[in-house]
Write an enzyme that holds these catalytic residues in place. Sequence first.
Site, PDB file in Angstrom:
ATOM      1  N   SER A   8       0.853  -1.191   0.000  1.00 57.91           N
ATOM      2  CA  SER A   8       0.000   0.000   0.000  1.00 57.91           C
ATOM      3  C   SER A   8       0.884   1.233   0.000  1.00 57.91           C
ATOM      4  O   SER A   8       1.619   1.486   0.962  1.00 57.91           O
ATOM      5  CB  SER A   8      -0.887   0.009   1.248  1.00 57.91           C
ATOM      6  OG  SER A   8      -1.354   1.326   1.480  1.00 57.91           O
ATOM      7  N   HIS A  33      -1.432  -1.330  -4.246  1.00 55.55           N
ATOM      8  CA  HIS A  33      -2.682  -0.937  -3.573  1.00 55.55           C
ATOM      9  C   HIS A  33      -2.656   0.574  -3.314  1.00 55.55           C
ATOM     10  O   HIS A  33      -1.713   1.087  -2.709  1.00 55.55           O
ATOM     11  CB  HIS A  33      -2.740  -1.718  -2.252  1.00 55.55           C
ATOM     12  CG  HIS A  33      -3.953  -1.497  -1.425  1.00 55.55           C
ATOM     13  ND1 HIS A  33      -5.085  -2.299  -1.505  1.00 55.55           N
ATOM     14  CD2 HIS A  33      -4.219  -0.596  -0.450  1.00 55.55           C
ATOM     15  CE1 HIS A  33      -5.981  -1.895  -0.624  1.00 55.55           C
ATOM     16  NE2 HIS A  33      -5.489  -0.859   0.036  1.00 55.55           N
ATOM     17  N   ASP A  35      -4.755   3.769  -1.669  1.00 55.74           N
ATOM     18  CA  ASP A  35      -5.832   4.119  -0.732  1.00 55.74           C
ATOM     19  C   ASP A  35      -6.371   5.505  -1.038  1.00 55.74           C
ATOM     20  O   ASP A  35      -5.650   6.498  -0.943  1.00 55.74           O
ATOM     21  CB  ASP A  35      -5.283   4.089   0.699  1.00 55.74           C
ATOM     22  CG  ASP A  35      -5.011   2.671   1.158  1.00 55.74           C
ATOM     23  OD1 ASP A  35      -5.955   1.869   1.143  1.00 55.74           O
ATOM     24  OD2 ASP A  35      -3.856   2.372   1.517  1.00 55.74           O
ATOM     25  N   MET A  37      -9.077   8.286   0.125  1.00 55.35           N
ATOM     26  CA  MET A  37      -9.911   8.668   1.280  1.00 55.35           C
ATOM     27  C   MET A  37     -10.519  10.047   1.046  1.00 55.35           C
ATOM     28  O   MET A  37      -9.859  10.922   0.479  1.00 55.35           O
ATOM     29  CB  MET A  37      -9.061   8.711   2.546  1.00 55.35           C
ATOM     30  CG  MET A  37      -8.319   7.417   2.826  1.00 55.35           C
ATOM     31  SD  MET A  37      -7.368   7.552   4.349  1.00 55.35           S
ATOM     32  CE  MET A  37      -6.427   6.007   4.274  1.00 55.35           C
ATOM     33  N   HIS A  66      -8.448   1.330  -3.554  1.00 55.77           N
ATOM     34  CA  HIS A  66      -9.302   1.060  -2.394  1.00 55.77           C
ATOM     35  C   HIS A  66     -10.067   2.342  -2.093  1.00 55.77           C
ATOM     36  O   HIS A  66      -9.498   3.289  -1.543  1.00 55.77           O
ATOM     37  CB  HIS A  66      -8.401   0.636  -1.220  1.00 55.77           C
ATOM     38  CG  HIS A  66      -9.133   0.348   0.040  1.00 55.77           C
ATOM     39  ND1 HIS A  66      -8.482   0.083   1.226  1.00 55.77           N
ATOM     40  CD2 HIS A  66     -10.455   0.278   0.322  1.00 55.77           C
ATOM     41  CE1 HIS A  66      -9.372  -0.134   2.179  1.00 55.77           C
ATOM     42  NE2 HIS A  66     -10.582  -0.005   1.660  1.00 55.77           N
ATOM     43  N   MET A  68     -12.171   4.483  -0.114  1.00 56.66           N
ATOM     44  CA  MET A  68     -12.773   4.759   1.201  1.00 56.66           C
ATOM     45  C   MET A  68     -13.477   6.100   1.077  1.00 56.66           C
ATOM     46  O   MET A  68     -13.083   7.108   1.687  1.00 56.66           O
ATOM     47  CB  MET A  68     -11.672   4.776   2.266  1.00 56.66           C
ATOM     48  CG  MET A  68     -11.156   3.379   2.581  1.00 56.66           C
ATOM     49  SD  MET A  68      -9.591   3.392   3.467  1.00 56.66           S
ATOM     50  CE  MET A  68      -8.468   3.487   2.082  1.00 56.66           C
ATOM     51  N   MET A 137     -11.266  -5.686   6.286  1.00 52.60           N
ATOM     52  CA  MET A 137     -10.464  -4.670   6.971  1.00 52.60           C
ATOM     53  C   MET A 137     -10.043  -5.228   8.324  1.00 52.60           C
ATOM     54  O   MET A 137     -10.898  -5.608   9.135  1.00 52.60           O
ATOM     55  CB  MET A 137     -11.262  -3.384   7.181  1.00 52.60           C
ATOM     56  CG  MET A 137     -11.517  -2.549   5.939  1.00 52.60           C
ATOM     57  SD  MET A 137     -10.052  -2.056   4.985  1.00 52.60           S
ATOM     58  CE  MET A 137      -9.019  -1.238   6.208  1.00 52.60           C
ATOM     59  N   GLY A 142      -8.771   4.321   7.397  1.00 53.72           N
ATOM     60  CA  GLY A 142      -8.528   5.751   7.520  1.00 53.72           C
ATOM     61  C   GLY A 142      -7.069   6.112   7.754  1.00 53.72           C
ATOM     62  O   GLY A 142      -6.650   7.210   7.402  1.00 53.72           O
ATOM     63  N   PHE A 143      -6.321   5.195   8.325  1.00 52.43           N
ATOM     64  CA  PHE A 143      -4.927   5.508   8.654  1.00 52.43           C
ATOM     65  C   PHE A 143      -4.045   4.278   8.496  1.00 52.43           C
ATOM     66  O   PHE A 143      -4.501   3.160   8.758  1.00 52.43           O
ATOM     67  CB  PHE A 143      -4.820   6.011  10.094  1.00 52.43           C
ATOM     68  CG  PHE A 143      -5.671   7.219  10.359  1.00 52.43           C
ATOM     69  CD1 PHE A 143      -5.197   8.496  10.076  1.00 52.43           C
ATOM     70  CD2 PHE A 143      -6.964   7.079  10.856  1.00 52.43           C
ATOM     71  CE1 PHE A 143      -6.000   9.612  10.280  1.00 52.43           C
ATOM     72  CE2 PHE A 143      -7.770   8.187  11.067  1.00 52.43           C
ATOM     73  CZ  PHE A 143      -7.286   9.461  10.781  1.00 52.43           C
ATOM     74  N   GLY A 144      -2.812   4.530   8.100  1.00 54.87           N
ATOM     75  CA  GLY A 144      -1.822   3.465   8.116  1.00 54.87           C
ATOM     76  C   GLY A 144      -1.259   3.331   9.522  1.00 54.87           C
ATOM     77  O   GLY A 144      -1.519   4.157  10.401  1.00 54.87           O
ATOM     78  N   GLY A 145      -0.496   2.281   9.727  1.00 53.18           N
ATOM     79  CA  GLY A 145       0.241   2.130  10.986  1.00 53.18           C
ATOM     80  C   GLY A 145      -0.589   1.768  12.200  1.00 53.18           C
ATOM     81  O   GLY A 145      -0.142   1.950  13.331  1.00 53.18           O
ATOM     82  N   ASP A 175      -6.385  -6.144   5.017  1.00 58.55           N
ATOM     83  CA  ASP A 175      -5.797  -4.811   4.916  1.00 58.55           C
ATOM     84  C   ASP A 175      -5.776  -4.149   6.289  1.00 58.55           C
ATOM     85  O   ASP A 175      -6.822  -3.894   6.875  1.00 58.55           O
ATOM     86  CB  ASP A 175      -6.636  -3.980   3.930  1.00 58.55           C
ATOM     87  CG  ASP A 175      -6.029  -2.615   3.655  1.00 58.55           C
ATOM     88  OD1 ASP A 175      -4.926  -2.327   4.153  1.00 58.55           O
ATOM     89  OD2 ASP A 175      -6.683  -1.829   2.933  1.00 58.55           O
ATOM     90  N   GLY A 176      -4.554  -3.873   6.761  1.00 52.27           N
ATOM     91  CA  GLY A 176      -4.397  -3.119   8.001  1.00 52.27           C
ATOM     92  C   GLY A 176      -3.627  -3.886   9.066  1.00 52.27           C
ATOM     93  O   GLY A 176      -4.017  -4.990   9.440  1.00 52.27           O
ATOM     94  N   GLY A 197       1.321  -1.688   4.313  1.00 47.92           N
ATOM     95  CA  GLY A 197       1.905  -0.368   4.077  1.00 47.92           C
ATOM     96  C   GLY A 197       3.148  -0.169   4.901  1.00 47.92           C
ATOM     97  O   GLY A 197       4.278  -0.337   4.426  1.00 47.92           O
TER      98      GLY A 197
HETATM   99  C1  DX5 Z   1      -6.056   1.838   5.932  1.00 50.71           C
HETATM  100  C2  DX5 Z   1      -5.679   1.506   4.509  1.00 50.71           C
HETATM  101  C3  DX5 Z   1      -4.533   0.582   4.402  1.00 50.71           C
HETATM  102  C4  DX5 Z   1      -3.242   1.130   4.950  1.00 50.71           C
HETATM  103  C5  DX5 Z   1      -2.564  -0.033   5.596  1.00 50.71           C
HETATM  104  O1  DX5 Z   1      -7.241   2.533   5.963  1.00 50.71           O
HETATM  105  O2  DX5 Z   1      -6.770   0.908   3.826  1.00 50.71           O
HETATM  106  O3  DX5 Z   1      -4.347   0.100   3.070  1.00 50.71           O
HETATM  107  O4  DX5 Z   1      -2.383   1.688   4.006  1.00 50.71           O
HETATM  108  O5  DX5 Z   1      -1.464   0.440   6.287  1.00 50.71           O
HETATM  109  P1  DX5 Z   1      -0.695  -0.459   7.344  1.00 50.71           P
HETATM  110  O6  DX5 Z   1      -0.169  -1.654   6.606  1.00 50.71           O
HETATM  111  O7  DX5 Z   1       0.379   0.462   7.815  1.00 50.71           O
HETATM  112  O8  DX5 Z   1      -1.667  -0.851   8.420  1.00 50.71           O
HETATM  113 ZN    ZN Z   2      -6.308  -0.038   1.830  1.00 50.54          ZN
END
Ligand code: DX5
Ligand code: ZN
Length: 225
Positions: A8, A33, A35, A37, A66, A68, A137, A142-145, A175-176, A197
């Site tokens: 991602s 991938h 994202d 948003m 993706h 969102m 999910m 909404g957020f990575g990490g 994902d996530g 990601g």
């Molecule tokens: C979250 C995204 C993910 C995100 C995953 O809302 O849909 O694709 O990039 O990030 P990680 O792998 O850091 O959880």
């Molecule tokens: Zn995603």
Amino acid sequence: MAVQFAPSILAANFLCLGEQLKELEAAGADRIHIDVMDGHFVPNLSLGMPIVEAVRKGTTLPVEVHLMIKHPDRYLEDFARAGSDQIIVHQEVSPHLHRTVQLVKDLGKKISVALNPSPPVAMLDEIITELDTVLIMTVNPGFGGQRFIEGTLSKIRHVRQMFRSRHLEGEVEVDGGIDIHTAPRAIQAGADVLVAGSSIFDDPQGPGSGLRRLQGCCGQITLNG
Ligand code: DX5
Ligand code: ZN
């Protein structure tokens, strides 16, 4: 069935995205991938059409977007034209999900439906025969990490079972919070496409190294059942 990896790019270094894409290709990424948003469906803004177009030009790998976003139908054609091979829409924003799915298919693209952590897998019971992929999910979008939510493992098992009992070939994507600790568990539960990601891009040796580490810890794991 071999597990596939979908880095991602939300976690990418955008100053050198092209080089990072090449590094991921060389390391054996299966798809990219992206994202998207909108600040409404999820409390964050991220990437849009120009990035999809740039990634399309910068890689030969399949590109999945993706979405969102609250009103995916309005933008499906644009994302298809920008170069998406697969479009992921959320069940929660689609009161007419069957129509949305057909629109994506009519555009000649693969269709995936994503499910947030809280709604039950049964929400997809009537539509699953139409889908190429179900994306579970494993964090709130909404957020990575973020941290992997344990309770989603049973949903992964449930979707895999749903495909199997109907003799369908569909993919189960997660994902996530996917990293070297959670990836093997998701695969054991039945996932065959892993989005990641931060665990890939935060690797100090670069994303190629991050991806190889992830692949390395998944090599011996087989799908449940
Ligand atoms: C979250 C995204 C993910 C995100 C995953 O809302 O849909 O694709 O990039 O990030 P990680 O792998 O850091 O959880
Ligand atoms: Zn995603």
